[in-house]
Design a protein around this motif. Structure first.
Motif, PDB file in Angstrom:
ATOM      1  N   PHE A  16       0.829  -1.131  -0.192  1.00 16.06           N
ATOM      2  CA  PHE A  16       0.214  -0.200  -0.076  1.00 16.06           C
ATOM      3  C   PHE A  16       0.914   1.483   0.198  1.00 16.06           C
ATOM      4  CE2 PHE A  16      -3.574  -2.672   1.762  1.00 16.06           C
ATOM      5  CZ  PHE A  16      -4.663  -2.627   0.928  1.00 16.06           C
ATOM      6  N   THR A  17       1.871   1.355  -1.083  1.00 20.24           N
ATOM      7  CA  THR A  17       2.856   2.851  -0.909  1.00 20.24           C
ATOM      8  C   THR A  17       2.433   2.069  -2.463  1.00 20.24           C
ATOM      9  OG1 THR A  17       3.544   1.826   0.554  1.00 20.24           O
ATOM     10  CG2 THR A  17       5.697   2.927  -0.176  1.00 20.24           C
ATOM     11  N   PRO A  18       3.404   4.029  -2.923  1.00 20.86           N
ATOM     12  CA  PRO A  18       3.948   4.058  -4.070  1.00 20.86           C
ATOM     13  C   PRO A  18       4.918   3.508  -4.016  1.00 20.86           C
ATOM     14  CG  PRO A  18       3.129   6.345  -3.044  1.00 20.86           C
ATOM     15  CD  PRO A  18       3.002   5.047  -1.744  1.00 20.86           C
ATOM     16  N   ASN A  19       5.444   2.500  -4.752  1.00 17.85           N
ATOM     17  CA  ASN A  19       7.168   2.136  -4.624  1.00 17.85           C
ATOM     18  C   ASN A  19       7.666   2.970  -5.462  1.00 17.85           C
ATOM     19  OD1 ASN A  19       7.734  -0.951  -3.775  1.00 17.85           O
ATOM     20  ND2 ASN A  19       5.330   0.018  -3.486  1.00 17.85           N
ATOM     21  N   ARG A  20       8.051   3.592  -6.166  1.00 21.95           N
ATOM     22  CA  ARG A  20       8.433   4.576  -7.198  1.00 21.95           C
ATOM     23  C   ARG A  20       8.495   5.356  -6.056  1.00 21.95           C
ATOM     24  NH1 ARG A  20       4.707   5.356 -11.716  1.00 21.95           N
ATOM     25  NH2 ARG A  20       3.707   5.448 -10.168  1.00 21.95           N
ATOM     26  N   SER A  21       7.957   6.655  -6.310  1.00 21.13           N
ATOM     27  CA  SER A  21       8.713   7.910  -5.042  1.00 21.13           C
ATOM     28  C   SER A  21       9.185   7.043  -4.028  1.00 21.13           C
ATOM     29  CB  SER A  21       6.885   8.367  -5.375  1.00 21.13           C
ATOM     30  OG  SER A  21       5.687   8.338  -4.235  1.00 21.13           O
ATOM     31  N   PHE A  22       8.318   6.788  -3.349  1.00 20.67           N
ATOM     32  CA  PHE A  22       9.342   6.332  -2.259  1.00 20.67           C
ATOM     33  C   PHE A  22      10.235   5.568  -1.839  1.00 20.67           C
ATOM     34  CE2 PHE A  22      10.769   3.454   1.045  1.00 20.67           C
ATOM     35  CZ  PHE A  22      10.101   3.777   2.488  1.00 20.67           C
ATOM     36  N   LYS A  23      11.608   5.192  -3.342  1.00 16.05           N
ATOM     37  CA  LYS A  23      12.505   5.413  -3.279  1.00 16.05           C
ATOM     38  C   LYS A  23      13.526   6.344  -3.363  1.00 16.05           C
ATOM     39  CE  LYS A  23      11.999   0.764  -4.015  1.00 16.05           C
ATOM     40  NZ  LYS A  23      11.958  -0.746  -5.490  1.00 16.05           N
ATOM     41  N   LYS A  24      12.148   7.485  -3.884  1.00 20.86           N
ATOM     42  CA  LYS A  24      13.291   9.102  -4.313  1.00 20.86           C
ATOM     43  C   LYS A  24      13.531   9.410  -2.711  1.00 20.86           C
ATOM     44  CE  LYS A  24      11.495   8.919  -8.353  1.00 20.86           C
ATOM     45  NZ  LYS A  24      10.586   9.357  -9.064  1.00 20.86           N
ATOM     46  N   ASP A  25      12.398   9.356  -2.345  1.00 20.10           N
ATOM     47  CA  ASP A  25      12.208  10.668  -0.866  1.00 20.10           C
ATOM     48  C   ASP A  25      11.665   9.128   0.692  1.00 20.10           C
ATOM     49  OD1 ASP A  25      11.826  11.703   1.001  1.00 20.10           O
ATOM     50  OD2 ASP A  25      10.783  13.296   0.285  1.00 20.10           O
ATOM     51  N   PRO A  26      12.567   8.324   0.083  1.00 18.17           N
ATOM     52  CA  PRO A  26      12.475   7.583   1.807  1.00 18.17           C
ATOM     53  C   PRO A  26      11.870   7.643   3.092  1.00 18.17           C
ATOM     54  CG  PRO A  26      15.034   6.862   1.126  1.00 18.17           C
ATOM     55  CD  PRO A  26      14.280   8.539   0.510  1.00 18.17           C
ATOM     56  N   ARG A  27      11.220   6.093   3.381  1.00 15.81           N
ATOM     57  CA  ARG A  27      10.923   6.891   5.034  1.00 15.81           C
ATOM     58  C   ARG A  27      11.166   5.670   5.821  1.00 15.81           C
ATOM     59  NH1 ARG A  27       7.544   9.056   1.939  1.00 15.81           N
ATOM     60  NH2 ARG A  27       5.949   7.177   1.251  1.00 15.81           N
ATOM     61  N   ILE A  28      12.460   5.937   6.333  1.00 14.96           N
ATOM     62  CA  ILE A  28      13.160   4.349   7.711  1.00 14.96           C
ATOM     63  C   ILE A  28      12.808   5.316   8.536  1.00 14.96           C
ATOM     64  CG2 ILE A  28      14.840   2.840   7.347  1.00 14.96           C
ATOM     65  CD1 ILE A  28      15.199   3.695   3.980  1.00 14.96           C
ATOM     66  N   PHE A  29      12.533   3.844   9.579  1.00 14.34           N
ATOM     67  CA  PHE A  29      12.648   4.009  10.550  1.00 14.34           C
ATOM     68  C   PHE A  29      14.027   3.278  11.213  1.00 14.34           C
ATOM     69  CE2 PHE A  29       8.036   5.121  10.183  1.00 14.34           C
ATOM     70  CZ  PHE A  29       8.294   7.034  10.613  1.00 14.34           C
ATOM     71  N   VAL A  30      14.854   2.987  12.006  1.00 15.80           N
ATOM     72  CA  VAL A  30      15.389   2.449  12.684  1.00 15.80           C
ATOM     73  C   VAL A  30      15.174   2.356  13.820  1.00 15.80           C
ATOM     74  CG1 VAL A  30      16.932   2.981  11.242  1.00 15.80           C
ATOM     75  CG2 VAL A  30      16.978   4.386  12.779  1.00 15.80           C
ATOM     76  N   ALA A  31      15.021   3.181  15.359  1.00 15.06           N
ATOM     77  CA  ALA A  31      14.676   2.484  16.236  1.00 15.06           C
ATOM     78  C   ALA A  31      12.739   3.692  16.581  1.00 15.06           C
ATOM     79  CB  ALA A  31      15.529   3.393  17.379  1.00 15.06           C
TER      80      ALA A  31
END
Ligand SMILES: Cc1ncc(COP(=O)(O)O)c(C=O)c1O
Length: 450
Positions: A16-31
């Motif tokens: 449920f994510t626009p994969n192409r645009s996500f990769k240009k501006d990713p939102r990644i949680f690490v903690a």
């Protein structure tokens, strides 16, 4: 600190994510801890959506973590078929004690989608066991969301989720009309919308068209979310669910509440069923039951359903299985240990009461901070959740909410876009200062998007 260039993002296909645009501006949680995430580049982000309605008690709660670690060292896993584990029985007992009425028998699964399909299968199997196998019509509702299995998708009513699957959807399904009145119920703060004298009754169509069309004697179950969550927190008018219960009773139709979002405190009560004072025949749960930490879902069935299924086998041999259904991980001991710890924590910290109280703070903040801003056409809040509805951009449905969501994220606040809505549903541990920050950031983003 990891830069996102350090991740190989080629292989994970995001849901449920626009994969192409996500990769240009990713939102990644690490903690994550309490109300906040840390991103891969070291920023703090407020979790304004309880990580998709899951993390009611907030992140990184030690009693839950400790229970999981202890369980791993004690009984990591045991088969769920023809044997069981102690944690599953304990968790089921707690859930039955929390659930209203005679909802006492828990079928475990791993997600809300599996809960939806499980409940639909129980409905068919139960009617058949009673000699009413012809009852095989399901009725859902427009904009309903019941996950992504074929059953849940079929009774679900969000067009984008259905449109690619055509004939693969279940055949004997109908949908009631949506519950929202955009004119009279655009702004609702902490109360049930009241249907106006003389307004067309939403359930007349069910009684006068849908049920006669299929013949009520053919209808197995009606499934609804007490509050339409995924669609954007749309609230049923006062008395709607009670009347739905009466209609089901009149025709021998089972009523299923999908409480994957409304369960476990979001409304300030154990379940939405308690908030609305209506007991369904089955209640689907997932998400908050383990504070989102480990996948677990389930269906709490009435004694009547369970007894019906067992009685049908009164003269069957001992080895006869009464319900051919289950998952390898049904009642997984680690997930059930997480559920036990979560439910104890909710109780010990009185988090459901707190959700009810903070819900009013959220509702007041959203109404005073967002009403009147450009393109805002509605705000609905009840329980600890609220949605602000925005006018659609011609030719680009959903774009405004998506842009606002992205802007909020860059300002350190995670909210949820749902069609033309932005939804806010923070953990129950939220403080007023978090709410103020979420609403201020949201207000700025709404202004900027105008
Ligand atoms: C009401 C409802 N039912 C079912 C589901 C599906 O749950 P899952 O994503 O765990 O399969 C959701 C998920 O948001 C939901 O809100």
């Amino acid at each position: 600190m990891a830069a996102y260039q350090d991740f190989n993002m080629e292989h994970h296909w995001l849901p449920f994510t626009p994969n192409r645009s996500f990769k240009k501006d990713p939102r990644i949680f690490v903690a994550a801890d309490g109300m906040h995430f840390t991103t891969h580049d070291g920023r703090q982000v407020i979790d304004g959506i309880s990580s998709l309605w899951c993390v009611g008690a907030g992140h990184n709660r030690k009693p839950i973590n400790e229970a999981i670690k202890k369980q791993l060292d004690t009984l990591d896993y045991a088969t769920a078929f023809q044997a069981c584990n102690d944690q599953a029985f304990k968790a089921a007992e707690m859930l039955a004690a929390m659930a209203p009425g005679d909802l006492n028998k828990v079928l475990f699964c791993n997600s809300g989608s599996e809960a939806a399909d499980t409940s639909l299968k129980v409905a068919l199997a139960y009617h058949r066991a009673r000699g009413e196998g012809h009852r095989n019509v399901f009725i859902g509702r427009e904009k309903g969301y019941h996950g992504v299995g074929f059953g849940g998708m079929s009774v679900g009513g969000i067009p984008a989720n259905r449109k690619a699957y055509g004939a693969a959807l279940l055949p004997r399904v109908d949908h009631m009309r949506f519950i929202h009145d955009p004119v009279n119920h655009a702004y609702i703060n902490g109360v049930e919308p009241v249907w106006k004298e003389g307004q067309e009754d939403l359930l007349l169509e069910l009684e006068n068209r849908i049920l006669p069309l299929h013949d009520p004697s053919n209808v197995a179950a009606i499934i609804v979310e007490p509050v339409a969550g995924s669609a954007g927190w749309y609230l049923p008018p006062r008395g709607y669910l009670k009347r739905l219960r009466e209609i089901c009773d009149r025709h021998g139709i089972l009523l299923i509440f999908d409480e994957v979002i409304t369960g476990f405190g979001r409304m300030g009560t154990n379940f939405g069923a308690d908030y609305y004072g209506v007991v369904p025949d089955m209640l689907n749960f997932a998400k908050c039951v383990t504070n989102g930490v480990i996948p677990l879902g389930g269906v709490i069935c009435s004694d009547r359903i369970y007894d019906g299924m067992m009685n049908a086998h009164a003269s069957s041999p001992d080895h006869a299985i009464e319900f051919f259904h289950g998952y390898t991980y049904s009642g997984h001991p680690v997930a059930c240990a997480a559920a036990i710890a979560t439910l104890n924590l909710f109780k010990q910290d009185k988090l459901f009461e707190r959700a009810g109280q903070m819900g009013q703070v959220l509702g007041d903040a959203m109404h005073s901070g967002l009403k009147g801003l450009p393109n805002v056409i509605g705000i609905r809040s009840l329980g600890l959740a609220g949605a602000v509805e925005l006018s659609s951009i011609a030719g680009a449905p959903g774009k405004r909410a998506y842009d606002i969501f992205m802007d909020c994220f860059h300002q350190g606040v995670l909210v949820r876009p749902a069609a033309e809505n932005i939804v806010v549903c923070p953990p129950y541990i939220v403080e007023k200062e978090h709410i103020d920050r979420i609403v201020n950031v949201l207000a700025d983003a709404i202004r900027k998007s105008a």
